[in-house]
Design a protein around this motif. Structure first.
Motif, mmCIF file in Angstrom:
data_model
loop_
_atom_site.group_PDB
_atom_site.id
_atom_site.type_symbol
_atom_site.label_atom_id
_atom_site.label_comp_id
_atom_site.label_asym_id
_atom_site.label_seq_id
_atom_site.Cartn_x
_atom_site.Cartn_y
_atom_site.Cartn_z
ATOM 1 N N THR A 1 0.912 -1.166 0.067
ATOM 2 C CA THR A 1 -0.046 0.067 0.111
ATOM 3 C C THR A 1 0.767 1.247 -0.120
ATOM 4 N N SER A 2 1.835 1.058 0.685
ATOM 5 C CA SER A 2 2.803 2.534 0.636
ATOM 6 C C SER A 2 3.413 2.598 -0.602
ATOM 7 N N LEU A 3 3.731 1.679 -1.447
ATOM 8 C CA LEU A 3 4.216 1.857 -2.732
ATOM 9 C C LEU A 3 2.983 2.207 -3.602
ATOM 10 N N PHE A 4 1.920 1.718 -3.689
ATOM 11 C CA PHE A 4 0.791 2.474 -4.252
ATOM 12 C C PHE A 4 0.554 4.019 -4.031
ATOM 13 N N ASN A 5 0.724 4.272 -2.397
ATOM 14 C CA ASN A 5 0.648 5.666 -2.108
ATOM 15 C C ASN A 5 1.827 6.590 -2.738
ATOM 16 N N CYS A 6 2.935 5.917 -3.087
ATOM 17 C CA CYS A 6 4.097 6.744 -3.639
ATOM 18 C C CYS A 6 3.701 6.950 -4.977
ATOM 19 N N ILE A 7 3.040 5.919 -5.761
ATOM 20 C CA ILE A 7 2.514 6.085 -7.075
ATOM 21 C C ILE A 7 1.479 7.264 -7.421
ATOM 22 N N SER A 8 0.716 7.171 -6.379
ATOM 23 C CA SER A 8 -0.471 8.076 -6.464
ATOM 24 C C SER A 8 -0.155 9.487 -5.967
ATOM 25 N N GLY A 9 0.935 9.631 -5.374
ATOM 26 C CA GLY A 9 1.266 10.993 -4.737
ATOM 27 C C GLY A 9 0.877 11.164 -3.416
ATOM 28 N N HIS A 10 0.330 10.347 -2.793
ATOM 29 C CA HIS A 10 -0.163 10.398 -1.217
ATOM 30 C C HIS A 10 1.380 10.398 -0.395
ATOM 31 N N TYR A 11 2.105 9.777 -0.896
ATOM 32 C CA TYR A 11 3.352 9.819 -0.010
ATOM 33 C C TYR A 11 4.451 10.108 -1.053
ATOM 34 N N LYS A 12 5.317 10.854 -0.468
ATOM 35 C CA LYS A 12 6.637 11.259 -1.309
ATOM 36 C C LYS A 12 7.802 10.395 -0.955
ATOM 37 N N PRO A 13 8.127 9.725 -1.885
ATOM 38 C CA PRO A 13 9.396 8.838 -1.453
ATOM 39 C C PRO A 13 10.806 9.730 -1.191
ATOM 40 N N SER A 14 11.493 9.239 -0.367
ATOM 41 C CA SER A 14 12.727 9.898 0.034
ATOM 42 C C SER A 14 13.959 9.960 -1.256
ATOM 43 N N ALA A 15 13.637 8.875 -2.066
ATOM 44 C CA ALA A 15 14.516 9.000 -3.394
ATOM 45 C C ALA A 15 13.793 8.034 -4.245
ATOM 46 N N GLY A 16 14.251 8.221 -5.616
ATOM 47 C CA GLY A 16 13.786 7.461 -6.685
ATOM 48 C C GLY A 16 12.943 7.998 -7.435
ATOM 49 N N SER A 17 12.303 7.432 -8.630
ATOM 50 C CA SER A 17 11.487 8.274 -9.781
ATOM 51 C C SER A 17 10.202 7.337 -9.977
ATOM 52 N N VAL A 18 9.093 7.946 -10.573
ATOM 53 C CA VAL A 18 7.966 7.303 -10.810
ATOM 54 C C VAL A 18 7.511 7.981 -12.197
ATOM 55 N N SER A 19 7.323 7.202 -13.150
ATOM 56 C CA SER A 19 6.863 7.925 -14.327
ATOM 57 C C SER A 19 5.868 7.092 -14.982
ATOM 58 N N ILE A 20 4.935 8.011 -15.495
ATOM 59 C CA ILE A 20 3.805 7.392 -16.567
ATOM 60 C C ILE A 20 3.971 8.070 -17.890
ATOM 61 N N ASP A 21 4.310 6.859 -18.759
ATOM 62 C CA ASP A 21 4.494 7.174 -19.995
ATOM 63 C C ASP A 21 5.626 8.375 -20.113
ATOM 64 N N GLY A 22 6.593 7.983 -19.407
ATOM 65 C CA GLY A 22 7.651 8.841 -19.244
ATOM 66 C C GLY A 22 7.832 10.280 -18.610
ATOM 67 N N GLU A 23 6.454 10.563 -18.066
ATOM 68 C CA GLU A 23 6.312 11.831 -17.506
ATOM 69 C C GLU A 23 6.525 11.717 -15.921
ATOM 70 N N ASP A 24 7.530 12.335 -15.275
ATOM 71 C CA ASP A 24 7.468 12.188 -13.914
ATOM 72 C C ASP A 24 6.226 12.425 -13.198
ATOM 73 N N VAL A 25 5.829 11.595 -12.288
ATOM 74 C CA VAL A 25 4.677 11.951 -11.641
ATOM 75 C C VAL A 25 4.914 12.377 -10.172
ATOM 76 N N LEU A 26 5.782 12.454 -9.565
ATOM 77 C CA LEU A 26 6.482 12.546 -8.004
ATOM 78 C C LEU A 26 5.867 13.918 -7.732
ATOM 79 N N PRO A 27 6.270 14.862 -8.492
ATOM 80 C CA PRO A 27 6.054 16.410 -8.010
ATOM 81 C C PRO A 27 4.384 16.582 -7.970
ATOM 82 N N ARG A 28 3.574 15.900 -8.481
ATOM 83 C CA ARG A 28 2.221 16.426 -8.601
ATOM 84 C C ARG A 28 1.373 15.953 -7.216
#
Ligand SMILES: Nc1ncnc2c1ncn2[C@@H]1O[C@H](COP(=O)(O)OP(=O)(O)OP(=O)(O)O)[C@@H](O)[C@H]1O
Ligand SMILES: [Mg+2]
Length: 256
Positions: free
Chosen positions: A44-71
């Motif tokens: 669930t924590s990983l889902f929360n990182c992908i959906s922007g509910h948690y901010k990972p301390s490092a790493g990246s998540v992208s959808i179709d090449g677009e970084d989603v973490l700042p959103r």
């Protein structure tokens, strides 16, 4: 409509506790990816990182090449991401239809003024989304409950309402957190059929967190197994089930 998701080297910490450690995987468009592992593994924590509910301390998540973490999570629907929650939180004093319609909000165009004036194009948009909400409820055998207060619906159906709400945003990537929890055998069979249809009809990419290995085996193309915040292995569901490291992780959890 389908999306490619890439999770690369994600770390998540709370205080001194590491919840996710260097987690990476890719999900190809129009595939169903399973995320499994013992309780507390970090799914669930990983889902929360992908959906922007948690901010990972490092790493990246992208959808179709677009970084989603700042959103912010509220903006993710605009890039085609929708999710359901392990513990659904519906608006209990609203009808099932109104709960589902919330998923369509992100598709309405126009600012505050056009909402106040309600010009014909806004009225048309609303009517179309309402029609699609009914179609979605029908697809998941829930149209009979459209006018029922969500709080009066049996708890086992709340996740189905959430799934309808997620679908109404017309996502490219759908995250489902334990969609089969609390369902009977025949309800799980229905769910399997619906998810397969959604993939074949709309080419939807899905990630499913689930303890129900029957559902995971029936619908996933690939799975990743998490244990104590780390990816233990990745492969097909059959490969995961016969991997000694996976068996050990589950037995270790039971022995603890
Ligand atoms: N907001 C938070 N603050 C502190 N710790 C957290 C937070 N969210 C998650 N954790 C911790 O992260 C770990 C992983 O939890 P998570 O809910 O992601 O596991 P899970 O794999 O989804 O488990 P389950 O199968 O039981 O749902 C747990 O030890 C949990 O206590
Ligand atoms: Mg969980």
């Amino acid at each position: 409509m389908s999306a490619r998701l890439s999770v690369a080297d994600v770390f998540l910490q709370f205080g001194g506790i590491t919840v996710l450690e260097s987690v990476s995987f890719d999900v190809e468009p129009s595939t169903i990816f399973g995320l499994v592992g013992p309780n507390g593994a970090g799914k669930t924590s990983l889902f929360n990182c992908i959906s922007g509910h948690y901010k990972p301390s490092a790493g990246s998540v992208s959808i179709d090449g677009e970084d989603v973490l700042p959103r912010a999570p509220s903006k993710l629907a605009h890039i085609g991401l929708a999710r359901t929650f392990q513990h659904p939180a519906l608006q209990l004093h609203s009808t099932v239809l109104d709960n589902v319609l919330l998923g369509g909000h992100c598709r309405l165009t126009g600012g505050a003024l056009s909402w106040a004036l309600r010009p014909p194009h806004i009225v048309r948009q609303e009517r179309r989304i309402r029609q699609q909400a009914h179609e979605t409820l029908e697809r998941l055998d829930l149209d009979w409950a459209a006018g029922t207060m969500a709080g009066e619906l049996p708890h086992a159906l709340h996740k189905r309402v959430e799934l309808c709400r997620a679908l109404l945003s017309r996502p490219k990537l759908l995250l489902l957190d334990e969609p089969a929890a609390g369902l009977s055998h025949s309800e799980v069979e229905d769910l399997i059929a619906w998810l397969r249809n959604l993939r074949s009809e709309f080419g939807l990419t899905m990630i499913v967190v689930e303890h129900h290995m029957g559902l995971i085996s029936a619908i996933t193309d690939r799975v990743a197994v998490l244990n104590q915040g780390r990816k233990l292995m990745e492969g097909t569901a059959a490969e995961a089930q016969r991997d000694p490291r996976v068996v050990e992780a589950y037995l270790g959890g039971e022995a603890a």
